[in-house]
Design a protein around this motif. Sequence first.
Motif, short mmCIF file in Angstrom:
data_model
loop_
_atom_site.label_atom_id
_atom_site.label_comp_id
_atom_site.label_asym_id
_atom_site.label_seq_id
_atom_site.Cartn_x
_atom_site.Cartn_y
_atom_site.Cartn_z
N GLY A 14 -50.24 90.97 59.82
CA GLY A 14 -47.88 90.65 60.99
C GLY A 14 -48.16 89.67 61.75
O GLY A 14 -46.57 89.68 61.58
N THR A 15 -48.53 88.60 60.89
CA THR A 15 -47.69 87.37 60.93
C THR A 15 -45.73 87.11 60.28
O THR A 15 -45.55 87.37 59.70
N PRO A 16 -45.42 86.91 61.41
CA PRO A 16 -43.32 86.58 61.14
C PRO A 16 -43.64 85.74 59.76
O PRO A 16 -44.04 84.63 59.92
N LEU A 17 -42.98 86.30 58.73
CA LEU A 17 -42.57 85.15 57.72
C LEU A 17 -42.05 83.83 58.13
O LEU A 17 -42.73 82.57 58.00
N ALA A 18 -41.20 83.78 59.02
CA ALA A 18 -40.37 82.99 59.62
C ALA A 18 -41.89 81.58 60.05
O ALA A 18 -41.60 80.92 60.13
#
Length: 385
Positions: free
Chosen positions: A65-69
Motif C-alpha cells: 500500500g505504499t504510495p507510488l509518490a
Amino acid sequence: MKTMEPESEAELAAILAGAEAPFRVQGGGTRPVGGARDGVPLTTRRLSGITLYEPGALTMVARAGTPLAEIEATLAAEGQRLAFEPMDHRGLLGTSGEPTIGGVFAANVSGPRRIQVGAARDFLLGVRFVDGRGQVIRNGGRVMKNVTGYDLVKLMAGSFGTLGVLTELSFKVLPGAKSAGTVEITGQDDASAITALSRALASPFEVSGAAHLPGGGDGPARTLIRLEGSQGSVAYRAGRLQEALAQFGDLGFDHDGEAVAGIWRDLRDLRRFHGRDGDVWRLSVKPSDAPGIVAALPGSEAIYDWGGGLVWLLVPRGTAPAKIRTPLAETGGHATRIRGEAGGGTFQPLPAPVAALQEGLRRKFDPRGLLNPGLMDGPAQMASD
C-alpha cells in the motif's frame, strides 16, 4: 458498503481465512477494473511503508500500500528511479486516491520506456501475499537469481488481485538519466511514422521512447523518439539519428529537460484523452499491423507507443468489444478495455486450453472464489502487455 482496511498482513490473513463473502480487492482505488464490481471493498492502502532500501544494490522492499509518490521521491533523492515508468490513471479515469506500488505490480503497469528496459514484472524480485484461503505465501527474494521452484513472482504481476492480495514487494531500481532529449518528426501519416520508429528502434542509438501522435484539432502529427544518458551522448546520438531518418523530412531536437519530461509524462498518462467522452482501449499488436487496425476502426482516435506495438484507442462510448477485437483476430493481437462499460468483457478472451490453465490456477490459490470474482471471467488474459 464499508471498506475493509487491514493494517497488517496478519489482520489481512485473518480476514480472508474467516470470510464468507467475496472481496473487491484494490490498492489506492485509482484504477477501477470492469467486472470486479461485486464484493466487499478491501484495500491495502494501510499496509504502507518502505521496509528496506539499498541504493548501492539497486533494490527496494516496500509494503503493497505504499504510495507510488513516496517510492519515487525516495528514489529521486538518490538519483534513481522506477525505470519502467508506471502510468498514473487518475486523469484518464477521473478517479482520486493515491497510486500504490502494489497496484502497479498487480496490474503490471508499464510506460513508454518498456521498449528499452522491460515491463514492471521484469523488475519484481520477490513477493509476499495472502491467498484466498488466508495463507501467507512468500516467493522470490532480493536478487534476480534467488527464485527456486515455481516463479510466483511473475505470476502475481498482472493477475489483478485474483490469485492473492499482495502485502510486500521487493524490486529492482535503476539510476536516473542525467540528460534526455526528443527527436521529433512532424506531419507523418501513421504508416510512415511506424516505419520511422522501427528504424530508430533497430538503430544502435539506445532509444528509450518511440511514439506517434496522429494529427488532429490540436496540431499536426508528431513522431517522437526519446534518447537518455549523459548530455554529450544524447546530443551525439540525436545527431546520428537525425541523419539516419533524414528521408522522413525535417527533424527537430528538443533537449530542454523539463519540456522533454513533460512530453513523455503526458504521453504516459494519455493526457490527450483526459476529459473527453468515449471508451478507451489498449491494443497490443505487431507494430506493422497497427496502422491498418486503426484504419479499420472509423471514428476512433489513436496514440501509438512502444514503436507501434501498443495502441491506445479512444472510441465512441458503448462501442461493442467485438468491433474492437475483430480486426485483431487475424493478427494475433489482443485488446483490453481501460475505460467504459463492462458489458462484453474487459479482457481479451483466451483460447480454451489457456483459459483452463488460468482457471486451474485461480482454483488453486482462491478455491472459494473470494478475490475479485468476475474480474477475469470471459475468460481473460493475465499480465497482458
